[in-house]
Design an enzyme around this catalytic site. Structure first.
Site, short mmCIF file in Angstrom:
data_model
loop_
_atom_site.label_atom_id
_atom_site.label_comp_id
_atom_site.label_asym_id
_atom_site.label_seq_id
_atom_site.Cartn_x
_atom_site.Cartn_y
_atom_site.Cartn_z
N ALA A 28 0.95 -1.27 -0.01
CA ALA A 28 -0.16 -0.04 0.00
C ALA A 28 0.95 1.38 -0.07
CB ALA A 28 -0.90 0.07 1.09
N ARG A 29 1.09 1.70 1.33
CA ARG A 29 2.00 2.95 1.30
C ARG A 29 3.04 2.76 2.84
NH1 ARG A 29 1.67 3.80 -3.30
NH2 ARG A 29 1.04 5.72 -4.41
N GLU A 44 11.42 6.71 0.70
CA GLU A 44 11.82 5.91 -0.30
C GLU A 44 12.66 6.70 -1.28
OE1 GLU A 44 8.35 4.42 -2.39
OE2 GLU A 44 7.60 3.49 -0.64
N HIS A 97 9.28 -0.52 -4.57
CA HIS A 97 7.98 0.13 -4.84
C HIS A 97 7.67 -0.28 -6.47
CE1 HIS A 97 4.95 3.65 -3.89
NE2 HIS A 97 4.63 2.68 -5.04
P1 NAD Z 1 -9.09 1.73 -4.26
O1 NAD Z 1 -9.32 2.92 -4.15
O2 NAD Z 1 -9.50 0.78 -5.22
O3 NAD Z 1 -8.74 0.81 -2.88
C1 NAD Z 1 -8.66 1.37 -1.51
C2 NAD Z 1 -9.75 0.56 -0.74
O4 NAD Z 1 -9.13 0.97 0.60
C3 NAD Z 1 -11.17 1.28 -0.73
O5 NAD Z 1 -12.26 0.09 -0.86
C4 NAD Z 1 -11.24 2.08 0.47
O6 NAD Z 1 -12.70 1.81 0.94
C5 NAD Z 1 -10.37 1.10 1.30
N1 NAD Z 1 -10.10 1.80 2.54
C6 NAD Z 1 -9.91 3.15 2.91
N2 NAD Z 1 -9.43 3.34 4.33
C7 NAD Z 1 -9.78 2.09 4.84
C8 NAD Z 1 -9.57 1.71 6.28
N3 NAD Z 1 -9.22 2.50 7.17
N4 NAD Z 1 -9.67 0.35 6.45
C9 NAD Z 1 -10.31 -0.34 5.74
N5 NAD Z 1 -10.49 0.09 4.27
C10 NAD Z 1 -10.07 1.03 4.07
O7 NAD Z 1 -7.40 1.76 -4.38
P2 NAD Z 1 -6.41 0.72 -4.75
O8 NAD Z 1 -6.24 0.94 -6.18
O9 NAD Z 1 -6.86 -0.55 -4.41
O10 NAD Z 1 -4.92 1.37 -4.13
C11 NAD Z 1 -4.84 1.31 -2.66
C12 NAD Z 1 -3.78 2.12 -2.50
O11 NAD Z 1 -2.62 1.10 -2.85
C13 NAD Z 1 -3.31 3.37 -3.31
O12 NAD Z 1 -3.89 4.31 -2.61
C14 NAD Z 1 -1.84 3.20 -3.10
O13 NAD Z 1 -1.35 3.96 -2.29
C15 NAD Z 1 -1.40 1.86 -3.15
N6 NAD Z 1 -0.71 1.27 -4.32
C16 NAD Z 1 0.46 1.00 -4.37
C17 NAD Z 1 0.97 0.26 -5.43
C18 NAD Z 1 2.43 -0.29 -5.52
O14 NAD Z 1 3.13 -0.13 -6.46
N7 NAD Z 1 2.90 -0.78 -4.28
C19 NAD Z 1 0.15 0.14 -6.60
C20 NAD Z 1 -1.07 0.71 -6.66
C21 NAD Z 1 -1.62 1.22 -5.43
#
Ligand code: NAD
Length: 311
Positions: free
Chosen positions: A228-229, A258, A277
């Protein structure tokens, strides 16, 4: 919104060659100028597709910014809103890439692949203890956040026979999860899991979401997977939990800082896999971005609401 010039910011070069995206976008709409631009070439652009956020975006007369990432934690949302600049992100395209990556990390820990790579580098024919290897089949995975990433991970883990549970704000069930917990029940959700995979955006609510109390609640043979982050995990507390064997290990694609600083203790743990990442990296990444941007160019031209709109 009238779009005549859509810049591809040179920062996308961190992920793929900017020219690939430029060509894919220009091909689809010959009336749209699509230059690759740096910070001092934004003047004539109506919109920009970017990886990094730059202060110069606020000074330019942009109507729309598209981030090639799903996370938008680096963008100043209030300032953009104040200036009437639309921000869209790239959520919705990382289910397969990050799903496979997260499952790859779990497979590596279970099947001990990371230890064999290390041994090979030392030209060492060495076996793990007989009871170190295990199979993912039947193991419990808790996915925290069931959006694009979380569902992509859950679907693939389910296909491997894992028992998948999740944490979701609504607490409502999703496909490929046996039980879904509400965020306030996070510690209960992670308690019985062999793997905990984080897939939430970085927000005020999720910063430091996983720290000492969660590691305490987790099994001693559990692995954390963070795609995630970085700041979703209290990194110092993770290091302490690893040192004190409160959890077995971690697969980490994202970090508080990072690139991960050379002096970070995370580099040295045998049961920590550090990746730079790149969970979402794949050769077709620019094509997925081009599709998202093209759809929004059409919507903007038709005066429709943009998809994946953040601001
Ligand atoms: P998305 O918006 O499709 O899904 C995020 C989900 O998290 C949503 O369903 C939201 O309701 C839920 N959420 C928010 N706060 C929450 C909490 N406190 N408890 C439980 N659920 C909660 O986004 P995504 O495309 O799935 O991406 C998620 C995150 O992953 C991005 O914001 C980004 O930071 C990270 N990401 C990382 C990479 C990587 O290369 N490592 C790639 C893509 C995304």
């Amino acid at each position: 919104m009238e779009l005549r010039r859509l810049g591809v910011h040179e920062s996308v070069g961190a992920v793929f060659p900017p020219e690939r995206l430029r060509d894919a976008l220009a091909e689809a709409d010959p009336d749209l100028a699509v230059p690759v631009v740096g910070d001092d070439e934004l003047d004539d652009c109506d919109a920009i597709v970017t990886f990094a956020y730059s202060e110069s975006f606020l000074d330019a007369d942009l109507r729309w910014i598209h981030s090639i990432q799903a996370g938008y934690d680096r963008f100043p949302l209030d300032a953009l809103e104040e200036r009437g600049v639309a921000l869209t992100n790239s959520t919705g395209i990382h289910d397969t890439s990050v799903g496979e990556f997260a499952v790859g990390l779990m497979l590596s820990f279970a099947r001990r692949l990371h230890t064999y790579v290390r041994n090979q580098q030392a030209r060492e024919w060495s076996h793990p203890a007989w009871d170190d290897p295990f199979t993912l089949d039947g193991e419990r995975l808790c996915v925290v956040g069931l959006g694009t990433l979380g569902r992509g991970i859950a679907e693939r883990a389910d296909a491997l026979g894992m028992e998948v549970v999740g944490v979701r704000r609504s607490g409502e069930p999703t496909p490929h999860t046996e039980t879904v917990y509400a965020p306030e029940d996070l510690r209960e959700a992670v308690a019985d899991a062999r793997f905990v995979a984080l897939a939430v955006p970085l927000t005020d609510e999720t910063e430091g979401l996983v720290g000492a109390p969660e590691f305490d609640a987790m099994r001693e043979d559990a692995y954390l997977v963070n795609v995630a982050r970085g700041p979703v995990v209290a990194e110092d507390e993770l290091v302490a939990a690893l040192r004190e064997d409160e959890i077995a290990g971690a697969g980490l694609d994202v970090f508080e800082e990072e690139p991960l600083p050379e002096e970070s203790p995370l580099w040295d743990f045998e049961e920590v896999l550090v990746t730079p990442h790149r969970a979402a990296a794949e050769r077709d990444y620019y094509r997925h971005i081009a599709e998202l941007v093209r759809e929004n160019v059409e919507r903007a031209t038709e005066g429709e609401e943009l998809t994946n709109r953040v601001v």
